[in-house]
Design an enzyme around this catalytic site. Structure first.
Site, PDB file in Angstrom:
ATOM      1  N   GLU A   1       0.748  -1.145   0.233  1.00 25.84           N
ATOM      2  CA  GLU A   1      -0.028   0.001   0.031  1.00 25.84           C
ATOM      3  C   GLU A   1       1.081   1.312   0.020  1.00 25.84           C
ATOM      4  O   GLU A   1       1.502   1.256   0.934  1.00 25.84           O
ATOM      5  CB  GLU A   1      -0.914   0.093   1.278  1.00 25.84           C
ATOM      6  CG  GLU A   1      -2.046   0.800   1.197  1.00 25.84           C
ATOM      7  CD  GLU A   1      -1.706   2.033   1.954  1.00 25.84           C
ATOM      8  OE1 GLU A   1      -1.195   2.957   1.239  1.00 25.84           O
ATOM      9  OE2 GLU A   1      -2.063   2.269   3.165  1.00 25.84           O
TER      10      GLU A   1
ATOM     11  N   CYS B   1      -1.899   7.789   4.631  1.00 24.66           N
ATOM     12  CA  CYS B   1      -1.869   7.403   3.337  1.00 24.66           C
ATOM     13  C   CYS B   1      -3.141   8.155   2.816  1.00 24.66           C
ATOM     14  O   CYS B   1      -3.147   8.264   1.407  1.00 24.66           O
ATOM     15  CB  CYS B   1      -1.775   6.064   3.026  1.00 24.66           C
ATOM     16  SG  CYS B   1      -2.626   5.292   4.161  1.00 24.66           S
TER      17      CYS B   1
END
Lengths: 491, 491
Positions: free
Chosen positions: A229, A266
């Site tokens: 990720e 993120c």
């Protein structure tokens, strides 16, 4: 002292041995084990909280909240595997009388793949580190885990590892179900990914590091999947009516989201895209005011701080970019939020402005009209999230835009902010490349377990030798697809 | 004549354009389209059958059967997408009153990934070629397909492509939903996999070609998944009681399976493993008798024939290997079945004997005892299938062996033969590496659709703007996970 190579070799061999036993545990046994890990983490008490604060510079409220999330994740995976339907049992009953050939009895379910290598993430010292989502989902499925601890929080990692080890001991599981390697460098990480025993890798972090792991894994004799990720700028698109009617609340919500956790998420909204229409000037004014009044905080580490300064400077010093506002500059260690602006045409022309600036930073892209706005979005790479700020009435005529955003992201939000990732079955945290290395999977929420399993099919096996999930009586009462119908009934 | 590069570029650009429309079609529309493709294939009538026979040297019965399977696959995917539950809708309802923060409304479903490149397989000129399982599953999900036709059956490929194109025209779909490139060389295949528009690749064939595609795809700026179904030797393990009691029927079933389709199946039983216990000599005698009495047939092409001869000779000329028997040697073009034998210790010592010999060939590995049998199996690489020949009574005490076989394969059969792959929801056709490049997916059966989709999550969207699958009223009446419960009810 053992050298890194021996340490990796031991951890992986113990994982391989432990897998033979761990894969045979019942869902109930693994659920108890996961809940016990959660309990042991809570039992670390204030020692853990203070250690995280010391190593991460995060405020106590966030750390306590993140501990809650970590324990909550473990409990959600425990509930999932205790209930059992996650195994996706599929049964196509046989038919000995079928012509021209008898139909075999076929029964399929998901099984664990084997030892999983997890890289502790820097930005979630608890929830995506040693006992975080990757570890929880891999263990839930029945895979041993070897964690490469993140060097930014070694003491936190040791504490959490001790909690897992206690849970292993109390559960009577083999020690190799969990191991941790700590190292400042990258050697152990490489060795772990290259080790023949490893069957999958979980990672959250930078694109450079993530892609290095993807490359390493693809160059193995037996390539293995890497769930990385990676970066995302999480565009927030403000449509006309929303801009006109709600510019003030949008601005304040955005600034709070940009600054949350010093921007070290993120899902940080790193890009704001709107048109120069009614309310635009007020929006910029409000954004500027809100940012200027906001204090920053310390970042996780000097390394993260240095990277932020380099990357933010790169954008801010670009000839096409103007600073909108910067937050309160308290001292050299504290990073205040910052927002800058660029025209749509310049943004499109300069792909370096599309890169993530990890920290409390966002770039406002100003479009002349709707078609330019679509062009900006069409030029973006894959994203974890995309957010629409819109009045419900104007959504209908923007269906093409919605379709475009769906293509670009894993999660599409309406009138919210992308930070604050819910841990649930419906969450998708993973988007088209380069947001993550495999958009078909999520790293947050219970479906994260799907990364670490594979289906196996039994053909014509006698009932009592099948896994419980596939037996006629459905002793675990799970949901199954039987002859293409969903049911919890027995056969 | 257009050059290959332009042809690839055009096909991919048309696919990208078509995707914008095709992805928005309903499940019903795609179901009608898939059924129409089937109808158009049937309407090609005897022309198609005779063309396949001419190009593949397959007997008419098999060709007619394979056409039935191809149309059947299209219909199964049509049923799947018409019913709609395959989208795996998950709904976690919001809760505005949750503390400390409101819970957002999250709704997730699977969506198509984009244009898929499919390599027509040589060994299934219909069922795994132009309109085969890969194409059917990619189209079913809503992805345009660009096929690289297999050079061994260009006329068959053209005919089937014309059927698909007719179905596209009659359905009013954009032409770019399907394209085919034909070339004897490998240039177009490379260009297709490297093309930025491609989002996934489906392939069935050799390990060398499959791994070359995996490498190409992993070296792209945006790596994409390659589903390569590659080699397998499909071990058949005969336990003691079965050997003693059923050696004759096991031998004749095995020889039929080895020789079926001149051994040109990925599930061909290329390895037989048993112990030198009661019945062994009779088994070898029977095997030898059956093989010697069996006629072969022509292989698909001179290339396949040449490879078979090279690979079979490599094993047969190995100093540790003895020929058991060879079938009736009619003429130079016909390949009779052959079975050879080797001791377990020699087999373990020489990994080159573990490689697939694509054709009607099987190697019998003779073990001294059970522990050596386990050692042989532990030394095998990943397999598509593993088969146990056993009396039900002796299975209980062989649980460790069953567990070991599960680790090694995608499908475990009891007392059957691995050839004859059922197309159903419970089928798993794909095993641990190197049987396939990603053991988490199947290339046969309706779950093959999962290779070409990714989840997307909508957060806080108004009901009427959600895809039908996620709307409160559940207008498609599909199965959904709502707040962690399976249901077809509305909300």
């Amino acid at each position: 002292m053992t050298d890194i190579k021996t340490e990796v070799e031991n951890a992986m061999q113990h994982a391989a041995d432990a897998f033979l036993i761990f894969k045979k545990t019942s869902g109930k046994q693994r659920a108890d084990f996961l809940r016990l890990i959660g309990k042991e983490i809570v039992d670390l008490g204030d020692t853990l909280i203070q250690t995280v604060i010391k190593e991460s510079h995060l405020p106590e409220g966030r750390v306590v909240g993140e501990r809650g999330r970590t324990v909550g994740q473990l409990e959600k995976f425990a509930d999932l595997v205790e209930e059992g339907s996650w195994r996706e049992a599929v049964i196509d009953k046989g038919d000995a009388g079928r012509l021209p050939l008898p139909k075999p009895d076929l029964r399929k379910l998901l099984i664990p793949m084997g030892p999983v290598v997890v890289f502790g993430a820097g930005n979630f010292p608890l929830a995506f580190s040693v006992a975080g989502g990757d570890t929880a989902s891999a263990l839930a499925a029945g895979n041993p885990v070897v964690v490469k601890g993140h060097p930014a929080h070694p003491e936190t990692s040791l504490l959490v590892a001790s909690a897992i080890n206690k849970a292993i001991e109390k559960s009577g599981l083999p020690k190799g179900v969990f191991s941790m390697i700590q190292e400042d460098g990258i050697e152990s990480g490489k060795l772990l990914v290259q080790h023949p025993v490893a069957k999958a890798v979980g990672f959250t972090g930078s694109t450079i590091a993530g892609m290095a792991l993807v490359k390493l894994a693809s160059e193995r004799d037996e390539p293995i999947p890497v769930f990385a990720e990676m970066g995302s700028i999480n565009p927030v698109v403000i449509l006309k009516d929303a801009l006109k009617n709600k510019y003030a609340s949008i601005a304040s919500n955005l600034v709070a989201s940009i600054n949350m956790g010093t921007g070290q998420f993120c899902t940080n909204p790193g890009l704001i895209v709107t048109t120069k229409t009614d309310g635009f000037d007020d929006f910029v004014l409000e954004l500027s005011k809100q940012v200027s009044q906001t204090s920053g905080a310390r970042m996780f580490s000097n390394g993260v701080l240095r990277n932020y300064q380099i990357n933010a400077d790169k954008v801010l010093s670009h000839s096409t970019v103007q600073l909108v506002a910067k937050g309160i500059d308290a001292d050299a260690e504290v990073v205040p939020p910052a927002v800058a602006t660029v025209s749509a045409s310049d943004f499109i022309k300069h792909p370096q402005l599309h890169e993530e600036v990890f920290g409390p930073f966002s770039l406002l892209v100003v479009c002349d009209d709707d078609s330019q706005l679509v062009e900006v979005l069409a030029n973006l790479k894959g994203q974890l999230t995309a957010t629409l700020q819109a009045e419900e009435e104007e959504l209908g005529k923007n269906q093409a835009l919605i379709n475009l955003l769906v293509e670009k992201c894993g999660r599409l939000l309406l009138n919210g902010v992308p930070t604050g990732v819910e841990v649930g079955a419906a969450m998708q945290h993973g988007g088209p490349f380069p947001a993550s290395s495999d958009s078909r999977f999520t790293s947050v929420g219970v479906d994260a377990i799907k990364r670490f399993v594979r289906p196996v099919c039994y053909q014509d096996f006698p009932d009592h030798l099948l896994p419980l999930e596939l037996q006629n009586g459905n002793p675990l009462s799970i949901w199954r697809r039987v002859d293409n119908k969903w049911t919890r009934e027995e056969i």
